[in-house]
Design an enzyme around this catalytic site. Structure first.
Site, PDB file in Angstrom:
ATOM      1  N   SER A 134      17.047  -0.594 -19.652  1.00 61.17           N
ATOM      2  CA  SER A 134      16.482  -1.540 -20.624  1.00 61.17           C
ATOM      3  C   SER A 134      16.373  -0.918 -22.012  1.00 61.17           C
ATOM      4  CB  SER A 134      15.084  -1.977 -20.166  1.00 61.17           C
ATOM      5  OG  SER A 134      15.174  -2.634 -18.932  1.00 61.17           O
ATOM      6  N   GLU A 363      22.780  -7.200 -17.987  1.00 63.27           N
ATOM      7  CA  GLU A 363      22.950  -7.693 -19.373  1.00 63.27           C
ATOM      8  C   GLU A 363      21.577  -7.939 -20.026  1.00 63.27           C
ATOM      9  OE1 GLU A 363      26.217  -8.962 -20.851  1.00 63.27           O
ATOM     10  OE2 GLU A 363      27.434  -8.406 -19.130  1.00 63.27           O
TER      11      GLU A 363
HETATM   12  C1  LIG Z   1      25.385  -4.729 -10.238  1.00 60.89           C
HETATM   13  C2  LIG Z   1      25.091  -4.172 -11.606  1.00 60.89           C
HETATM   14  C3  LIG Z   1      26.117  -4.124 -12.546  1.00 60.89           C
HETATM   15  C4  LIG Z   1      25.863  -3.594 -13.816  1.00 60.89           C
HETATM   16  N1  LIG Z   1      26.896  -3.495 -14.709  1.00 60.89           N
HETATM   17  C5  LIG Z   1      26.694  -2.826 -15.891  1.00 60.89           C
HETATM   18  C6  LIG Z   1      27.803  -2.561 -16.776  1.00 60.89           C
HETATM   19  O1  LIG Z   1      28.956  -2.972 -16.535  1.00 60.89           O
HETATM   20  N2  LIG Z   1      27.569  -1.811 -17.886  1.00 60.89           N
HETATM   21  C7  LIG Z   1      26.328  -1.354 -18.209  1.00 60.89           C
HETATM   22  O2  LIG Z   1      26.181  -0.704 -19.235  1.00 60.89           O
HETATM   23  N3  LIG Z   1      25.250  -1.588 -17.385  1.00 60.89           N
HETATM   24  C8  LIG Z   1      25.414  -2.310 -16.251  1.00 60.89           C
HETATM   25  N4  LIG Z   1      24.350  -2.543 -15.398  1.00 60.89           N
HETATM   26  C9  LIG Z   1      23.042  -1.985 -15.729  1.00 60.89           C
HETATM   27  C10 LIG Z   1      22.004  -3.021 -16.093  1.00 60.89           C
HETATM   28  O3  LIG Z   1      22.293  -3.570 -17.366  1.00 60.89           O
HETATM   29  C11 LIG Z   1      20.615  -2.378 -15.995  1.00 60.89           C
HETATM   30  O4  LIG Z   1      20.353  -2.200 -14.617  1.00 60.89           O
HETATM   31  C12 LIG Z   1      19.545  -3.195 -16.652  1.00 60.89           C
HETATM   32  O5  LIG Z   1      19.724  -3.205 -18.051  1.00 60.89           O
HETATM   33  C13 LIG Z   1      18.135  -2.695 -16.316  1.00 60.89           C
HETATM   34  O6  LIG Z   1      18.031  -1.331 -16.505  1.00 60.89           O
HETATM   35  P1  LIG Z   1      17.381  -0.425 -15.343  1.00 60.89           P
HETATM   36  O7  LIG Z   1      18.079  -0.764 -14.070  1.00 60.89           O
HETATM   37  O8  LIG Z   1      17.432   0.982 -15.793  1.00 60.89           O
HETATM   38  O9  LIG Z   1      15.913  -0.922 -15.222  1.00 60.89           O
HETATM   39  P2  LIG Z   1      14.660  -0.386 -16.065  1.00 60.89           P
HETATM   40  O10 LIG Z   1      15.013  -0.388 -17.510  1.00 60.89           O
HETATM   41  O11 LIG Z   1      14.196   0.889 -15.448  1.00 60.89           O
HETATM   42  O12 LIG Z   1      13.605  -1.521 -15.780  1.00 60.89           O
HETATM   43  C14 LIG Z   1      12.830  -1.573 -14.582  1.00 60.89           C
HETATM   44  C15 LIG Z   1      11.913  -2.789 -14.687  1.00 60.89           C
HETATM   45  O13 LIG Z   1      11.038  -2.638 -15.832  1.00 60.89           O
HETATM   46  C16 LIG Z   1      11.155  -3.772 -16.672  1.00 60.89           C
HETATM   47  N5  LIG Z   1      11.010  -3.363 -18.065  1.00 60.89           N
HETATM   48  C17 LIG Z   1      11.595  -2.323 -18.705  1.00 60.89           C
HETATM   49  N6  LIG Z   1      11.222  -2.296 -20.009  1.00 60.89           N
HETATM   50  C18 LIG Z   1      10.381  -3.335 -20.188  1.00 60.89           C
HETATM   51  C19 LIG Z   1       9.656  -3.839 -21.304  1.00 60.89           C
HETATM   52  N7  LIG Z   1       9.742  -3.290 -22.505  1.00 60.89           N
HETATM   53  N8  LIG Z   1       8.865  -4.931 -21.108  1.00 60.89           N
HETATM   54  C20 LIG Z   1       8.780  -5.523 -19.899  1.00 60.89           C
HETATM   55  N9  LIG Z   1       9.436  -5.087 -18.801  1.00 60.89           N
HETATM   56  C21 LIG Z   1      10.241  -4.015 -18.950  1.00 60.89           C
HETATM   57  C22 LIG Z   1      12.546  -4.323 -16.391  1.00 60.89           C
HETATM   58  O14 LIG Z   1      12.637  -5.702 -16.735  1.00 60.89           O
HETATM   59  C23 LIG Z   1      12.676  -4.086 -14.891  1.00 60.89           C
HETATM   60  O15 LIG Z   1      12.056  -5.137 -14.204  1.00 60.89           O
HETATM   61  C24 LIG Z   1      24.563  -3.131 -14.143  1.00 60.89           C
HETATM   62  C25 LIG Z   1      23.531  -3.205 -13.196  1.00 60.89           C
HETATM   63  C26 LIG Z   1      23.783  -3.722 -11.945  1.00 60.89           C
HETATM   64  C27 LIG Z   1      22.667  -3.775 -10.934  1.00 60.89           C
END
Ligand SMILES: Cc1cc2nc3c(=O)[nH]c(=O)nc-3n(C[C@H](O)[C@H](O)[C@H](O)COP(=O)(O)OP(=O)(O)OC[C@H]3O[C@@H](n4cnc5c(N)ncnc54)[C@H](O)[C@@H]3O)c2cc1C
Length: 379
Positions: A134, A363
């Protein structure tokens, strides 16, 4: 009365028909098998590419389809109704070409864009890292200038098409802070670039997701898109467009779940009549139909703003939030409509539900969409 699908516009009708025809033959018959075996259908992307369906929103001068975003998204919804995995793949490919198109120099575009849009190549987008999802500004992957080359070291997590793509749009750190990130176009065969084992996911099984590892990967400096430090704005503006792609994909998935549920509810009998004749269940279906139609309206409204050259970031976040939350609800309710059968692998509803979940996560999670929307309201 048939369940309302997308109402094609004059411009999109033929393309939607072509998409339906191709995927009806090549994808729909094997989609459950692809899910069960977690197989990536690279050949389907080739067929879509050769039919011109992997380049729709880019200008014809670069071998793109010359279509509006509104038309492209309607076609993408049709793709996703056949397979959410392939729909996501098309959206990611389009996203991976966006940086070159918007931030590349004329010479860079002329050199690489026609090849990337030719339909033979598949792209990937590397923004996230294990500790920076995120909050992408926390990324650590570095690109250090050495003569007329950058040397990349680090790991980009969660890459859709990781290990399968032909090119990677990569955001890496060239300085400190959020203004110290740059964007690079990295060919898949670059020495030092490799894919880790694919993630073992709960859904979207026929879309490969893997961490891409960069070990002393040398990239000619001419493969940097935009100026040094412009990488995050390039990535985020791409995500606005990409979010609309995911919104359309989620809507296609929800539409399909609705259709399966309505068909079943018309045929299945309980208490001496078809279950759709029981108002308690019929109202569930009515809410599902309303959720799909209203979701579609949000992505089309945002696409029209984009096509008119107006700001659309706020509306893209609304569309992503509404379409993916609605898809989660509609697919969950579709399982409910099918009762026990919906919980088995004999019907596709359990797959739809597994596929919908990730749409609320990637996304930009839906918490992040709410953050973007509420910040827009505060100014
Ligand atoms: C199947 C799949 C395909 C993907 N494909 C791509 C790709 O092609 N390219 C790419 O770059 N990425 C890709 N991603 C990554 C995806 O964009 C991230 O998983 C996503 O942005 C969330 O990041 P994180 O998993 O690190 O969760 P975290 O950032 O660790 O978040 C964990 C939780 O905390 C919440 N959270 C975090 N910050 C805040 C805030 N400020 N306020 C409120 N809530 C918050 C989030 O909403 C979530 O519920 C993919 C992910 C998956 C699962």
């Amino acid at each position: 009365m048939p369940v309302t699908r997308i109402m094609p516009t004059e411009e999109s009708a033929d393309l939607i028909e072509l998409t339906r025809e191709i995927l009806g033959k090549e994808l729909r018959p094997v989609v459950s098998e692809l899910d069960a075996t977690a197989s990536f259908p690279r050949d389907v992307f080739r067929t879509l590419g050769r039919a011109g369906l992997l380049s729709l929103p880019y200008p014809e001068e670069y071998d793109g389809g010359g279509q509006s975003y509104e038309v492209y998204l309607q076609v993408l919804e049709e793709v996703a109704s056949a397979s959410a995995s392939v729909g996501v793949g098309v959206s990611v490919h389009i996203l991976s070409c966006f940086g070159l198109f918007t931030a590349g120099s004329a010479a860079q575009k002329e050199r690489w864009l026609p090849e990337m849009l030719s339909g033979d190549l598949l792209g990937a987008y590397c923004l996230s890292e294990a500790h920076a999802g995120s909050d992408p500004a926390a990324m650590r992957t570095r690109a250090v200038l050495d003569g007329d080359e950058y040397v990349l070291n680090g790991a980009k997590a969660w890459t859709t098409h990781g290990g399968k793509a032909d090119f990677y749009k990569v955001m890496a750190r060239t300085g400190e802070g959020s203004r110290g990130i740059s964007c690079f176009l990295v060919p898949a065969d670059s020495p030092g670039l490799s894919a880790d084992n694919p993630e073992r996911k709960m859904g979207l099984m026929s879309s490969t997701t893997a961490t891409m590892i960069f070990e002393e990967v040398r990239i000619p400096a001419e493969r940097r898109l935009g100026a040094e430090g412009q990488g995050l704005p390039i990535a985020l503006s791409g995500l606005d467009a990409g979010r609309l792609g995911i919104a359309a994909v989620a809507t296609g998935l929800a539409q399909e779940a609705l259709e399966v549920a309505v068909k079943y509810a018309r045929e299945r009998e309980a208490f001496g009549r078809s279950i759709i004749e029981h108002q308690g269940l019929a109202f569930l279906l009515a809410d599902m139909a309303a959720a799909v139609a209203s979701a579609r309206a949000t992505y089309l409204a945002a696409a029209r703003l984009k096509d008119a050259g107006r700001a659309y970031s706020h509306e893209a976040s609304i569309a992503k939030l509404v379409c993916t939350d609605n898809a989660m609800k509609v697919t969950t309710d579709a399982v409910q409509v099918l009762g026990g059968a919906g919980y088995t692998k004999d019907f596709p509803t359990e797959r739809y539900m597994r596929e919908a979940k990730v749409m609320q996560i990637f996304e930009g999670t839906n918490q992040i969409q709410r953050l973007v929307i509420s910040r827009g309201l505060a100014h």
